[in-house]
Enzyme design. Structure first.
Site, PDB file in Angstrom:
ATOM      1  N   GLY A 160       0.818  -1.021   0.034  1.00  0.00           N
ATOM      2  CA  GLY A 160       0.019   0.080  -0.062  1.00  0.00           C
ATOM      3  C   GLY A 160       0.749   1.286  -0.051  1.00  0.00           C
ATOM      4  O   GLY A 160       0.126   2.525  -0.033  1.00  0.00           O
ATOM      5  N   GLU A 210       4.035  -6.536   1.692  1.00  0.00           N
ATOM      6  CA  GLU A 210       3.484  -6.792   0.529  1.00  0.00           C
ATOM      7  C   GLU A 210       3.528  -5.846  -0.368  1.00  0.00           C
ATOM      8  O   GLU A 210       2.593  -5.389  -0.885  1.00  0.00           O
ATOM      9  CB  GLU A 210       2.183  -7.520   0.581  1.00  0.00           C
ATOM     10  CG  GLU A 210       2.035  -8.643   1.563  1.00  0.00           C
ATOM     11  CD  GLU A 210       0.572  -9.158   1.878  1.00  0.00           C
ATOM     12  OE1 GLU A 210      -0.155  -8.402   1.512  1.00  0.00           O
ATOM     13  OE2 GLU A 210       0.596  -9.963   2.525  1.00  0.00           O
ATOM     14  N   PRO A 211       4.696  -5.053  -0.838  1.00  0.00           N
ATOM     15  CA  PRO A 211       4.731  -3.972  -1.592  1.00  0.00           C
ATOM     16  C   PRO A 211       4.736  -4.195  -2.953  1.00  0.00           C
ATOM     17  O   PRO A 211       5.256  -5.235  -3.530  1.00  0.00           O
ATOM     18  CB  PRO A 211       5.921  -3.171  -1.270  1.00  0.00           C
ATOM     19  CG  PRO A 211       7.043  -4.392  -0.975  1.00  0.00           C
ATOM     20  CD  PRO A 211       6.139  -5.185  -0.060  1.00  0.00           C
ATOM     21  N   GLY A 212       3.779  -3.523  -3.710  1.00  0.00           N
ATOM     22  CA  GLY A 212       3.751  -3.891  -5.321  1.00  0.00           C
ATOM     23  C   GLY A 212       4.212  -2.571  -6.113  1.00  0.00           C
ATOM     24  O   GLY A 212       5.465  -2.472  -6.686  1.00  0.00           O
ATOM     25  N   ARG A 213       3.221  -1.404  -5.952  1.00  0.00           N
ATOM     26  CA  ARG A 213       3.475  -0.329  -6.619  1.00  0.00           C
ATOM     27  C   ARG A 213       4.701   0.224  -6.266  1.00  0.00           C
ATOM     28  O   ARG A 213       5.462   0.790  -7.159  1.00  0.00           O
ATOM     29  CB  ARG A 213       2.446   0.701  -6.114  1.00  0.00           C
ATOM     30  CG  ARG A 213       2.060   2.080  -6.947  1.00  0.00           C
ATOM     31  CD  ARG A 213       1.234   2.842  -6.543  1.00  0.00           C
ATOM     32  NE  ARG A 213      -0.152   2.326  -6.189  1.00  0.00           N
ATOM     33  CZ  ARG A 213      -1.133   2.214  -6.744  1.00  0.00           C
ATOM     34  NH1 ARG A 213      -1.290   2.717  -7.821  1.00  0.00           N
ATOM     35  NH2 ARG A 213      -2.385   1.588  -6.271  1.00  0.00           N
ATOM     36  N   ARG A 240      -5.413   2.798 -16.008  1.00  0.00           N
ATOM     37  CA  ARG A 240      -5.681   3.560 -14.511  1.00  0.00           C
ATOM     38  C   ARG A 240      -6.301   4.974 -14.764  1.00  0.00           C
ATOM     39  O   ARG A 240      -7.007   5.254 -13.935  1.00  0.00           O
ATOM     40  CB  ARG A 240      -4.279   3.979 -14.080  1.00  0.00           C
ATOM     41  CG  ARG A 240      -3.580   2.447 -13.467  1.00  0.00           C
ATOM     42  CD  ARG A 240      -2.164   2.896 -12.516  1.00  0.00           C
ATOM     43  NE  ARG A 240      -2.844   2.833 -11.407  1.00  0.00           N
ATOM     44  CZ  ARG A 240      -3.101   4.092 -10.922  1.00  0.00           C
ATOM     45  NH1 ARG A 240      -2.783   5.103 -11.569  1.00  0.00           N
ATOM     46  NH2 ARG A 240      -3.315   4.358  -9.644  1.00  0.00           N
ATOM     47  N   TYR A 275      -9.690   4.765 -12.731  1.00  0.00           N
ATOM     48  CA  TYR A 275      -9.515   5.305 -11.231  1.00  0.00           C
ATOM     49  C   TYR A 275      -9.269   6.962 -11.312  1.00  0.00           C
ATOM     50  O   TYR A 275      -8.887   7.610 -10.228  1.00  0.00           O
ATOM     51  CB  TYR A 275      -8.091   4.774 -10.359  1.00  0.00           C
ATOM     52  CG  TYR A 275      -7.856   3.234 -10.417  1.00  0.00           C
ATOM     53  CD1 TYR A 275      -8.877   2.585  -9.502  1.00  0.00           C
ATOM     54  CD2 TYR A 275      -6.882   2.854 -11.078  1.00  0.00           C
ATOM     55  CE1 TYR A 275      -8.669   1.052  -9.762  1.00  0.00           C
ATOM     56  CE2 TYR A 275      -6.921   1.502 -11.127  1.00  0.00           C
ATOM     57  CZ  TYR A 275      -7.580   0.632 -10.444  1.00  0.00           C
ATOM     58  OH  TYR A 275      -7.597  -0.586 -10.419  1.00  0.00           O
ATOM     59  N   CYS A 332     -12.866   3.005 -28.848  1.00  0.00           N
ATOM     60  CA  CYS A 332     -14.001   3.607 -28.966  1.00  0.00           C
ATOM     61  C   CYS A 332     -15.069   3.688 -27.862  1.00  0.00           C
ATOM     62  O   CYS A 332     -15.835   3.086 -27.497  1.00  0.00           O
ATOM     63  CB  CYS A 332     -15.007   2.833 -29.775  1.00  0.00           C
ATOM     64  SG  CYS A 332     -14.098   2.678 -31.514  1.00  0.00           S
ATOM     65  N   GLU A 333     -14.344   4.586 -26.856  1.00  0.00           N
ATOM     66  CA  GLU A 333     -15.113   4.908 -25.414  1.00  0.00           C
ATOM     67  C   GLU A 333     -14.627   6.094 -25.239  1.00  0.00           C
ATOM     68  O   GLU A 333     -13.323   6.660 -25.239  1.00  0.00           O
ATOM     69  CB  GLU A 333     -14.499   4.054 -24.594  1.00  0.00           C
ATOM     70  CG  GLU A 333     -14.480   2.463 -24.563  1.00  0.00           C
ATOM     71  CD  GLU A 333     -15.668   1.925 -23.966  1.00  0.00           C
ATOM     72  OE1 GLU A 333     -16.417   2.758 -22.830  1.00  0.00           O
ATOM     73  OE2 GLU A 333     -15.911   0.672 -23.935  1.00  0.00           O
TER      74      GLU A 333
HETATM   75  N1  LLP Z   1      -1.400  -6.971  -0.571  1.00  0.00           N
HETATM   76  C1  LLP Z   1      -2.480  -6.957  -0.897  1.00  0.00           C
HETATM   77  C2  LLP Z   1      -3.567  -8.180  -0.024  1.00  0.00           C
HETATM   78  C3  LLP Z   1      -3.177  -6.480  -2.094  1.00  0.00           C
HETATM   79  O1  LLP Z   1      -4.494  -6.684  -2.364  1.00  0.00           O
HETATM   80  C4  LLP Z   1      -2.440  -5.413  -2.660  1.00  0.00           C
HETATM   81  C5  LLP Z   1      -2.966  -4.721  -3.732  1.00  0.00           C
HETATM   82  C6  LLP Z   1      -0.981  -5.474  -2.439  1.00  0.00           C
HETATM   83  C7  LLP Z   1      -0.600  -6.217  -1.340  1.00  0.00           C
HETATM   84  C8  LLP Z   1      -0.104  -4.310  -3.248  1.00  0.00           C
HETATM   85  O2  LLP Z   1      -0.525  -3.267  -2.952  1.00  0.00           O
HETATM   86  P1  LLP Z   1       0.350  -2.008  -3.393  1.00  0.00           P
HETATM   87  O3  LLP Z   1       1.719  -2.077  -2.531  1.00  0.00           O
HETATM   88  O4  LLP Z   1       0.712  -2.200  -4.673  1.00  0.00           O
HETATM   89  O5  LLP Z   1      -0.185  -0.587  -3.207  1.00  0.00           O
HETATM   90  N2  LLP Z   1      -4.909  -1.425 -10.008  1.00  0.00           N
HETATM   91  C9  LLP Z   1      -4.793  -0.599  -8.795  1.00  0.00           C
HETATM   92  C10 LLP Z   1      -4.230  -1.189  -7.393  1.00  0.00           C
HETATM   93  C11 LLP Z   1      -4.934  -2.263  -6.785  1.00  0.00           C
HETATM   94  C12 LLP Z   1      -4.208  -3.019  -5.571  1.00  0.00           C
HETATM   95  C13 LLP Z   1      -4.609  -4.343  -5.273  1.00  0.00           C
HETATM   96  N3  LLP Z   1      -4.204  -4.881  -4.169  1.00  0.00           N
HETATM   97  C14 LLP Z   1      -4.229   0.756  -9.213  1.00  0.00           C
HETATM   98  O6  LLP Z   1      -3.880   0.645 -10.471  1.00  0.00           O
HETATM   99  O7  LLP Z   1      -4.038   1.647  -8.477  1.00  0.00           O
END
Ligand code: LLP
Length: 435
Positions: A238, A291-294, A330, A334, A361-362
Site C-alpha cells: 500500500g 507486500e509492496p507492489g506499486r 488507470r 481510477y 471507441c470509448e
Molecule cells: N497485498 C494485498 C493483499 C493487496 O490486495 C495488494 C494490492 C497489495 C498487497 C499491493 O499493494 P501496493 O503495495 O501495490 O499498493 N490496480 C490498482 C491497485 C490495486 C491494488 C490491489 N491490491 C491501481 O492501479 O491503483
C-alpha cells in the site's frame, strides 16, 4: 529513485535512449528500469533490517517473468492472488515456500496446486475458506499453512476502488470476529496457523493509516502469538508513490527530471515508513511480512506512445495517440493521474492545454484532460510516466488491440522481456464450430 532523465535532448531510461527504443520496437511500448526496481526492493529490505522480515513483492503489480526473476534472485518472497501467479513465480525461479496466497475467492484447483507446490501460507479471507482449506488439505493428506486476514476497519484515505481495510469492503475477517475465527481454525485437524495478515489499501499517501492500523491490531497479534504460536505478522502493501508534479521544477526547460528526485515529493519515503513502523513492530518478536507492489515497480516504468493525429475541436485540442485504455487503464478506471512528457526534450517552456486520448471507441479512453503540455506534433513519441505498476498487467485486448511489447533496461542494454502480440496471437485459442 527513478532512472528517467533527459540526456542530449532525448529522454533516457538509465543509459538507453527511449527515442531509439521506440524506433526499434514500435509503440505502444512499456519500458522498465532494472536499477529502479532493484533499488526500491533493496532499500525497503534494508530499512527493515532491525526486524526479522520478508519482503513479499505483490506479484499483481507487474508480473513479467523478468521482473519476478530480478526479485527472486535477490531473495524476495511473493504475495500472490491466483494459481496463475504462483505458476509465474515458479517459472521465474521464485520459491513457493516464500509465497503467501491472498484473495477472497481461491478456487479448489488453485488451492490444490498451491498445496502441491508447497505454498508458504494461505492468507484466508473468510471462515468458509478456512474450512475449504482444511477439507482439501485433508483429502491430499497434507496440512494447510494458514494466516487469517484481519480487516481492521481503518480508513486508508485512498481511492474507493483500492481501499480494502474498512468493514464494508469485501476483504478479510472483521476485527471483532478474529479471536473466535482463530479458535475455530485451531480446532481443524488439517490447518497449521502460521500468522496473521492485514492490508488496508493501496496508494496510501501518509504513514498515519498504517500506524493507526498496526497500533489497533498489535494487541490482537500478541494474543494470537501467545495462544497459537503464530510466527508472522503481515502488514500488507500500500505504500504510495508520486504520480503528480513530482518532477516539476523552475528550470529553463518546462520539465526537468534531473533537478528533482521523486524522493523529495514521495508521499511516503521508504525511510519514513520504516521509522514509523519498526518501533511498533519490533517488540512483537515475530517475522514481519510486507507486500509492496506499486512502490517497487510503479516509478520504474513508462509507456511510450506516438502521437498519431492532432484534432482541433471547438473547445479543445486532442492529441490522439497510439496507446489506449486497453494498454493502461488507470486514468479511465481510477481517474489516475500520470505525468506525460515528450521524449524529445522541449526547447521552449511554452505549453498549451490538450487532451491526450487513445484510439479506443470509448469516451473514457483518455490519458489526460486539459493538460498543459509542450507543443506536440504528429509522429512525436511521448512517455506516460509511473506506468510500471498496474500498467501492462491490467491491459486487455479490447477493440482487438494486440498487447504491447515490454522492455527491461539494464544500464546501456535493453532486453525484450515480452514480444509484441501479433494478429495471430490475438485469435489463438478461438474456434469456429464445424470448421
Ligand atoms: N497485498 C494485498 C493483499 C493487496 O490486495 C495488494 C494490492 C497489495 C498487497 C499491493 O499493494 P501496493 O503495495 O501495490 O499498493 N490496480 C490498482 C491497485 C490495486 C491494488 C490491489 N491490491 C491501481 O492501479 O491503483
Amino acid at each position: 529513485m527513478h532512472s528517467f532523465h533527459y540526456n542530449n535532448g532525448s529522454l533516457h531510461c538509465e543509459g538507453v535512449d527511449l527515442q531509439e527504443l521506440a524506433k526499434q520496437h514500435g509503440t505502444p511500448l512499456y519500458v522498465y528500469s532494472q536499477a529502479t526496481i532493484v533499488d526500491h526492493f533493496t532499500r525497503l529490505d534494508s530499512a527493515l533490517s532491525e526486524v526479522d522480515h520478508l519482503v513479499c513483492y505483490a506479484t499483481k503489480a507487474n508480473s513479467n517473468l523478468a521482473v519476478l526473476n530480478l526479485l527472486a534472485k535477490r531473495g524476495a518472497g511473493f504475495d500472490i492472488v491466483s494459481g496463475g501467479e504462483l505458476f509465474r513465480i515458479i517459472q521465474a525461479g521464485g520459491d513457493p515456500s516464500k509465497c503467501t496466497f491472498a484473495g477472497v475467492g481461491k478456487a479448489r484447483a488453485e488451492i490444490q496446486y498451491a498445496l502441491e507446490q508447497g505454498i508458504g501460507c494461505f492468507n484466508a479471507e473468510s471462515e468458509a475458506e478456512v474450512q475449504r482449506l482444511n477439507d482439501i488439505a485433508g483429502e491430499m493428506g497434507k496440512k494447510a499453512p494458514v494466516a487469517l486476514r484481519v480487516n481492521p476497519n481503518v480508513d486508508a484515505k485512498t481511492h474507493k476502488y483500492i481501499s480494502t481495510g474498512k468493514s464494508d469492503n469485501k476483504f478479510g475477517i472483521n476485527f471483532e470476529n478474529i479471536p473466535d475465527a482463530y479458535a475455530r481454525a485451531a480446532e481443524l485437524p488439517n490447518i497449521t496457523l502460521r500468522g496473521v495478515q492485514m492490508h488496508i489499501g493501496s496508494q496510501l499517501t501518509s504513514v498515519d493509516p498504517f500506524v493507526e492500523a498496526v497500533k489497533k491490531v498489535t494487541p490482537l497479534v500478541e494474543d494470537l502469538k501467545n495462544n497459537y504460536g503464530i510466527e508472522f505478522f503481515s502488514i500488507g502493501g500500500g505504500i504510495g508513490i508520486v504520480y503528480e508534479d513530482s518532477l516539476a521544477s523552475n528550470e529553463p526547460s518546462w520539465w526537468s527530471p534531473d533537478s528533482a528526485s521523486d524522493e523529495q515529493a514521495t508521499p511516503i519515503t521508504i525511510e519514513a515508513y520504516a521509522e514509523a513502523l519498526v518501533p511498533l513492530l519490533k517488540p512483537l518478536g515475530l517475522t514481519i511480512f510486507l507486500e509492496p507492489g506499486r512502490l517497487i515497480a510503479g516509478n520504474a516504468g513508462v509507456l511510450l506512445t506516438e502521437v498519431l493525429y492532432e484534432k482541433k475541436g471547438s473547445s479543445k485540442t486532442f492529441e490522439i495517440i497510439d496507446a489506449g485504455m486497453n494498454d493502461l487503464i488507470r486514468p479511465a478506471l481510477y481517474q489516475g493521474h500520470h505525468d506525460i512528457v515528450p521524449v524529445k526534450e522541449p526547447t521552449s517552456a511554452e505549453t498549451t492545454p490538450v487532451d491526450i486520448v487513445g484510439p479506443v471507441c470509448e469516451s473514457g479512453d483518455f490519458f489526460a484532460q486539459d493538460r498543459e503540455l509542450p507543443k506536440l506534433s504528429e509522429g512525436d513519441v511521448i512517455a506516460v510516466l509511473s506506468a510500471g505498476a498496474y500498467g501492462f498487467v491490467m491491459a486487455s485486448n479490447y477493440n482487438s488491440r494486440p498487447f504491447p511489447a515490454e522492455i527491461l533496461v539494464d544500464g546501456t542494454e535493453s532486453h525484450v522481456i515480452r514480444k509484441r502480440q501479433t494478429y495471430d496471437d490475438l485469435i489463438a485459442g478461438e474456434l469456429i464450430p464445424g470448421s
